[in-house]
Design a protein around this motif. Structure first.
Motif, mmCIF file in Angstrom:
data_model
loop_
_atom_site.group_PDB
_atom_site.id
_atom_site.type_symbol
_atom_site.label_atom_id
_atom_site.label_comp_id
_atom_site.label_asym_id
_atom_site.label_seq_id
_atom_site.Cartn_x
_atom_site.Cartn_y
_atom_site.Cartn_z
ATOM 1 N N UNK A 89 0.825 -1.207 0.000
ATOM 2 C CA UNK A 89 0.000 0.000 0.000
ATOM 3 C C UNK A 89 0.857 1.255 0.000
ATOM 4 N N UNK A 90 1.998 1.226 0.686
ATOM 5 C CA UNK A 90 2.862 2.399 0.721
ATOM 6 C C UNK A 90 3.629 2.594 -0.581
ATOM 7 N N UNK A 91 3.614 1.583 -1.440
ATOM 8 C CA UNK A 91 4.154 1.717 -2.786
ATOM 9 C C UNK A 91 3.069 2.015 -3.808
ATOM 10 N N UNK A 92 1.804 1.904 -3.396
ATOM 11 C CA UNK A 92 0.709 2.048 -4.340
ATOM 12 C C UNK A 92 0.591 0.856 -5.270
ATOM 13 N N UNK A 93 1.147 -0.295 -4.877
ATOM 14 C CA UNK A 93 1.147 -1.473 -5.732
ATOM 15 C C UNK A 93 -0.220 -2.156 -5.698
ATOM 16 N N UNK A 94 -0.641 -2.674 -6.828
ATOM 17 C CA UNK A 94 -1.931 -3.342 -6.980
ATOM 18 C C UNK A 94 -1.698 -4.846 -7.079
ATOM 19 N N UNK A 95 -2.537 -5.622 -6.396
ATOM 20 C CA UNK A 95 -2.423 -7.070 -6.460
ATOM 21 C C UNK A 95 -1.252 -7.626 -5.695
ATOM 22 N N UNK A 96 -0.787 -6.931 -4.655
ATOM 23 C CA UNK A 96 0.373 -7.393 -3.885
ATOM 24 C C UNK A 96 0.092 -7.314 -2.395
ATOM 25 N N UNK A 97 -1.151 -7.517 -1.985
ATOM 26 C CA UNK A 97 -1.503 -7.434 -0.571
ATOM 27 C C UNK A 97 -0.697 -8.448 0.232
ATOM 28 N N UNK A 98 -0.181 -8.010 1.373
ATOM 29 C CA UNK A 98 0.604 -8.880 2.244
ATOM 30 C C UNK A 98 2.080 -8.924 1.910
ATOM 31 N N UNK A 99 2.511 -8.205 0.886
ATOM 32 C CA UNK A 99 3.917 -8.201 0.493
ATOM 33 C C UNK A 99 4.625 -6.996 1.110
ATOM 34 N N UNK A 100 5.814 -7.232 1.640
ATOM 35 C CA UNK A 100 6.632 -6.173 2.222
ATOM 36 C C UNK A 100 7.983 -6.160 1.517
ATOM 37 N N UNK A 101 8.431 -4.968 1.149
ATOM 38 C CA UNK A 101 9.707 -4.809 0.468
ATOM 39 C C UNK A 101 10.667 -4.037 1.363
ATOM 40 N N UNK A 102 11.889 -4.542 1.475
ATOM 41 C CA UNK A 102 12.925 -3.908 2.289
ATOM 42 C C UNK A 102 13.987 -3.362 1.353
ATOM 43 N N UNK A 103 14.093 -2.039 1.283
ATOM 44 C CA UNK A 103 15.124 -1.375 0.493
ATOM 45 C C UNK A 103 16.260 -0.992 1.442
ATOM 46 N N UNK A 104 17.462 -1.406 1.121
ATOM 47 C CA UNK A 104 18.602 -1.115 1.999
ATOM 48 C C UNK A 104 19.738 -0.507 1.196
ATOM 49 N N UNK A 105 20.557 0.282 1.900
ATOM 50 C CA UNK A 105 21.723 0.908 1.283
ATOM 51 C C UNK A 105 22.939 0.561 2.104
ATOM 52 N N UNK A 106 23.976 0.018 1.437
ATOM 53 C CA UNK A 106 25.178 -0.397 2.135
ATOM 54 C C UNK A 106 26.160 0.735 2.328
ATOM 55 N N UNK A 107 27.270 0.392 2.986
ATOM 56 C CA UNK A 107 28.294 1.401 3.232
ATOM 57 C C UNK A 107 28.939 1.874 1.939
ATOM 58 N N UNK A 108 28.898 1.027 0.918
ATOM 59 C CA UNK A 108 29.474 1.432 -0.368
ATOM 60 C C UNK A 108 28.495 2.224 -1.222
ATOM 61 N N UNK A 109 27.296 2.495 -0.698
ATOM 62 C CA UNK A 109 26.296 3.273 -1.416
ATOM 63 C C UNK A 109 25.414 2.461 -2.333
ATOM 64 N N UNK A 110 25.624 1.147 -2.411
ATOM 65 C CA UNK A 110 24.831 0.302 -3.300
ATOM 66 C C UNK A 110 23.481 -0.017 -2.659
ATOM 67 N N UNK A 111 22.445 -0.011 -3.481
ATOM 68 C CA UNK A 111 21.097 -0.315 -3.019
ATOM 69 C C UNK A 111 20.799 -1.795 -3.265
ATOM 70 N N UNK A 112 20.061 -2.378 -2.296
ATOM 71 C CA UNK A 112 19.670 -3.777 -2.411
ATOM 72 C C UNK A 112 18.186 -3.900 -2.030
ATOM 73 N N UNK B 130 15.084 -6.722 -0.722
ATOM 74 C CA UNK B 130 14.623 -8.014 -0.210
ATOM 75 C C UNK B 130 13.123 -7.930 -0.044
ATOM 76 N N UNK B 131 12.422 -9.033 -0.220
ATOM 77 C CA UNK B 131 10.956 -9.018 -0.166
ATOM 78 C C UNK B 131 10.454 -10.210 0.619
ATOM 79 N N UNK B 132 9.265 -10.030 1.183
ATOM 80 C CA UNK B 132 8.606 -11.096 1.918
ATOM 81 C C UNK B 132 7.114 -11.001 1.630
ATOM 82 N N UNK B 133 6.494 -12.122 1.267
ATOM 83 C CA UNK B 133 5.065 -12.114 0.995
ATOM 84 C C UNK B 133 4.726 -12.919 -0.237
#
Length: 783
Positions: free
Chosen positions: A60-83, A85-88
């Motif tokens: 819901x916080x992404x405005x995504x449709x058809x993805x109820x119950x899914x959570x996305x984890x956006x992370x940024x490392x010390x080197x500045x790279x984005x990664x 991970x998802x659950x759902x």
């Protein structure tokens, strides 16, 4: 006033009434657009992390449709790279460098081993697209279609349906390139078919399936741990470096990274909000944009406007002129009388048809590209498409006129549905229908304006080529598609039209035999040779539908075959055969009635057996019967005058509420939405128009049959009979669609999965069957 004057006056009054009804349907669409409330959507989602850290977003916080119950984890490392991970249940898909990567999946050929629950398998290197692995007790080999245990294909599972057995046998003997892909499922108690049993693990805990890049191992949404080497698939984390887009559920986002900020720009189907407000975690911000129903690309507006103006100019100078047509173009020697049209209007007819066709193609391409035309532009395009039916010379037949009213009602229903849904994807059904209507109407108009004279032999070659193309599309559906179709289309719709024309040609030739032909030796063999092409095509069509587990069209084919046999019996004056077919139809009705009061326990435990059980006792099936129960509740809430008490006029353009959660509300259960929004009285008016279409086609078929009886030559008689049987077959398919759709929505029949002609968002049904059928009817009518 004499009789002729009264007839002309009556025809003029009827034409004005018809045009007034059609204009009213389009005026209601404009009214719905004008009173639609403002809605807001995210134009961009910015995630800012100044240093190493992570942020968790729900669908819901992404405005995504058809993805109820899914959570996305956006992370940024010390080197500045984005990664990421998802659950759902709705695992996201990254697109990087032209390839797609689904989180929670892995290419098993890159692994040394993988584990599913307590069982670990060791992978042996092999040919790409195949996998060799062992658990110590057996050696397995999977090629994307067949599972081999210790070098031998596994036996069929107990109770496996015969279509599944047939596919398995085909895969064992067919070359790998022609094998039908089937996934390997892990779990359960048995090693059989494409299953590998694991003690204590439910079936389907993991699956190994063939995709474009090769084999892919994925885990289900259950709690059974699935590991690739020593990493759990559900803890899969992917780098966002080089990723161009992210798909979550039915939504897609373009990705961009700049100075510690990751920006997601919605590119396909995103949620709508009544007010530009939402709750977001720290570091996340939305850029809001108001939904636009009137604006859009200037090029598309220019093309649609040019098409509409050209159609208007061509219609203004048109006069109804008597004209004789042909199912595939008028005869070479048919007289073509032209009225005294203004020169400009006459010259505009061809360009108008080409502009409508081009605008429809452009709208379809834009929609597939994620930038569809605005709803108002689609409305203008659909008006131009319907106007094209008044451009070619000759009076529009009654059945075609009633069909155009149904098209207008369908567009209104789909626009109402699109405005009622709270995400941007609902309007695509109205836009796609408008685009396909323009493509089909433009093509039919060009065929009617510039007909090509054809001999019987050329028509036969054309039918043979169409049959071959339809079979190729059906084969593609068997190899790469499923019951929903292939390449975003339903080949069975084109196959139904080809089958109708092929059978009509065979029956027309049969009716041309001499009266004493039955007394000649070998009559039965000649009759079989004549009808063999249609029977072979019918058999191959049925086999293709069985292969993809799509059985509901087989019911349509059964109804169509009965109607064609009945029409032939009447045309050949075989009264006994006609009476027997009538008795069979009555017996079928009695059988359905008896089944309605039967015992569900006696039904087989199959997919369609479950559908019948749900139909008989939906209250005992709270999950699988929810669609039937929700549909019945929506219809009951509509009553006679709709849920708003004003035949849906007060709710035009407003959000739809709970009825929007009804599965397949845009196609299979579109009549339930109509009954809920507009009431039973509106449905009765729709039934009258539907009956007029079927009756008009049947009446035209009977008229052509009488013309054939009075014809002075074989060619004229064959042509009239071809038209008669083609229209009769088309009427049978349309009546079958209406019968199954109304039966499904009113719980008279089990859920059949067939769209309602003209009302549902069935693009293939409209483009490949309905519009060509109406073109054949309009072109073959003798005014």
């Amino acid at each position: 006033m004499n009789a002729s004057s009264r007839l002309v006056t009556g025809m003029g009054t009827g034409r004005r009434a018809f045009l007034a009804l059609l204009a009213m349907l389009f005026a209601l669409q404009v009214f719905a657009l004008l009173r639609a409330p403002a809605a807001w959507q995210p134009a961009a989602i910015a995630i800012t992390l100044d240093g190493p850290g992570s942020v968790t977003l729900t669908a819901a916080q992404l405005g995504a449709v058809g993805a109820a119950g899914t959570r996305l984890v956006f992370s940024r490392g010390a080197d500045g790279a984005w990664r990421l991970r998802a659950d759902g249940p709705a695992l996201p898909v990254l697109r990087r460098g032209g390839t797609e990567e689904r989180l929670g999946t892995v290419d098993p050929s890159t692994l040394r081993s993988f584990a599913i629950g307590p069982r670990r398998y060791t992978v042996t290197p092999g040919v790409r697209g195949t996998l060799f692995f062992t658990d110590g007790a057996a050696r397995w080999h999977f090629d994307g279609a067949t599972v081999f245990r210790d070098g031998t294909a596994q036996a069929h599972c107990p109770g496996a349906p015969w279509p599944e057995r047939g596919v398995a046998l085909w895969n064992r003997v067919a070359p790998r390139a022609l094998a039908i892909a089937r996934p390997l499922l892990f779990g359960g108690n048995l090693h059989c078919g494409n299953r590998i049993g694991i003690d204590g693990v439910d079936g389907g805990a993991a699956r190994l399936a063939r995709q474009d890049q090769g084999l892919v191992l994925s885990a289900s949404a259950g709690a059974v741990p699935v590991q690739g080497d020593d990493a759990g698939l559900r803890d899969d984390q992917r780098s966002l470096d080089g990723a161009q887009s992210l798909a979550v559920g039915r939504s897609r986002y373009e990705l961009a990274v700049a100075r510690g900020t990751l920006t997601l720009a919605p590119a396909r189907r995103v949620a709508l909000h009544a007010v530009p407000e939402t709750t977001l975690p720290p570091g996340v911000a939305w850029e809001w944009r108001q939904r636009s129903l009137w604006r859009g690309g200037a090029a598309m507006w220019l093309l649609a406007g040019a098409a509409a103006l050209a159609v208007f100019g061509a219609v203004q100078g048109r006069e109804a002129v008597p004209r004789r047509g042909n199912i595939l173009g008028p005869l070479a020697d048919a007289r073509r009388r032209r009225g005294r049209l203004p020169g400009l209007a006459r010259r505009l007819r061809g360009p108008a048809a080409m502009l409508v066709l081009a605008a429809g193609c452009a709208a379809l391409v834009l929609q597939r590209g994620g930038e569809p035309p605005s709803a108002a532009c689609s409305l203008l395009l659909s008006a131009a498409a319907l106007g094209m039916w008044f451009v070619p010379p000759g009076r529009l037949p009654a059945a075609a006129g009633a069909a155009l009213l149904l098209v207008g009602a369908g567009l209104l229903c789909q626009l109402n549905l699109g405005l009622a849904g709270m995400d941007t994807g609902w309007l695509r059904y109205h836009g796609k229908t408008a685009a396909l209507l323009a493509i089909g109407s433009g093509a039919v108009a060009l065929w009617r304006l510039y007909p090509v004279a054809m001999s019987q032999r050329r028509i036969e070659w054309l039918l043979a080529g169409a049959a071959g193309a339809a079979l190729l599309l059906l084969a593609a559906q068997v190899l790469w598609g499923d019951e929903t179709g292939v390449f975003d289309m339903q080949p069975v719709e084109a196959a139904k039209l080809v089958l109708t024309l092929l059978t009509a040609h065979c029956l027309a030739l049969r009716m041309g035999w001499r009266a004493g032909h039955r007394a000649l030796p070998g009559h039965g063999a000649r009759w079989l040779r004549l009808i063999a092409p249609a029977l072979l095509f019918l058999a191959l069509l049925g086999c293709a539908l069985v292969q993809v587990d799509d059985y509901s069209p087989l019911i349509l084919l059964l109804l169509w075959a009965g109607a064609m046999a009945f029409a032939y019996a009447l045309a050949a004056r075989r009264w006994l055969a006609a009476g027997l077919l009538g008795c069979v139809a009555l017996a079928g009705i009695a059988g359905v009635t008896a089944l309605r009061s039967g015992d569900p326990a006696h039904l087989p435990a199959t997919f369609y057996g479950d559908r019948f059980q749900v139909w008989l006792e939906p209250e005992r099936h709270p999950h699988t019967g929810q669609q039937v129960r929700d549909g019945a509740a929506a219809i009951a809430a509509g009553g006679w005058l709709g849920a708003d008490g004003w035949l849906g006029l007060a709710s035009l353009g407003n959000p739809g509420g709970a009825v929007m959660a009804l599965p397949a509300v845009q196609d299979d259960f579109a009549p339930s939405f109509l009954l809920h929004r507009h009431g039973l009285l509106a449905a009765l008016l729709l039934w009258c128009a539907q009956a007029a279409v079927v009756a008009g086609l049947a009446h035209a078929a009977a008229r052509h049959c009488r013309t054939a009886a009075a014809a002075g030559g074989f060619r004229q008689a064959w042509l009239a009979r071809l038209q008669a049987f083609a229209l009769c077959g088309g009427a049978a398919f349309v009546a079958g669609h209406l019968l199954l759709s109304w039966g499904t929505n009113l719980a008279i029949l089990p859920v059949m999965g067939q769209p309602m002609s003209f009302l549902s968002a069935g693009g293939s049904h409209l483009l490949f069957f309905l519009l060509p059928l109406l073109g054949i009817h309009a072109g073959s009518s003798q005014e």
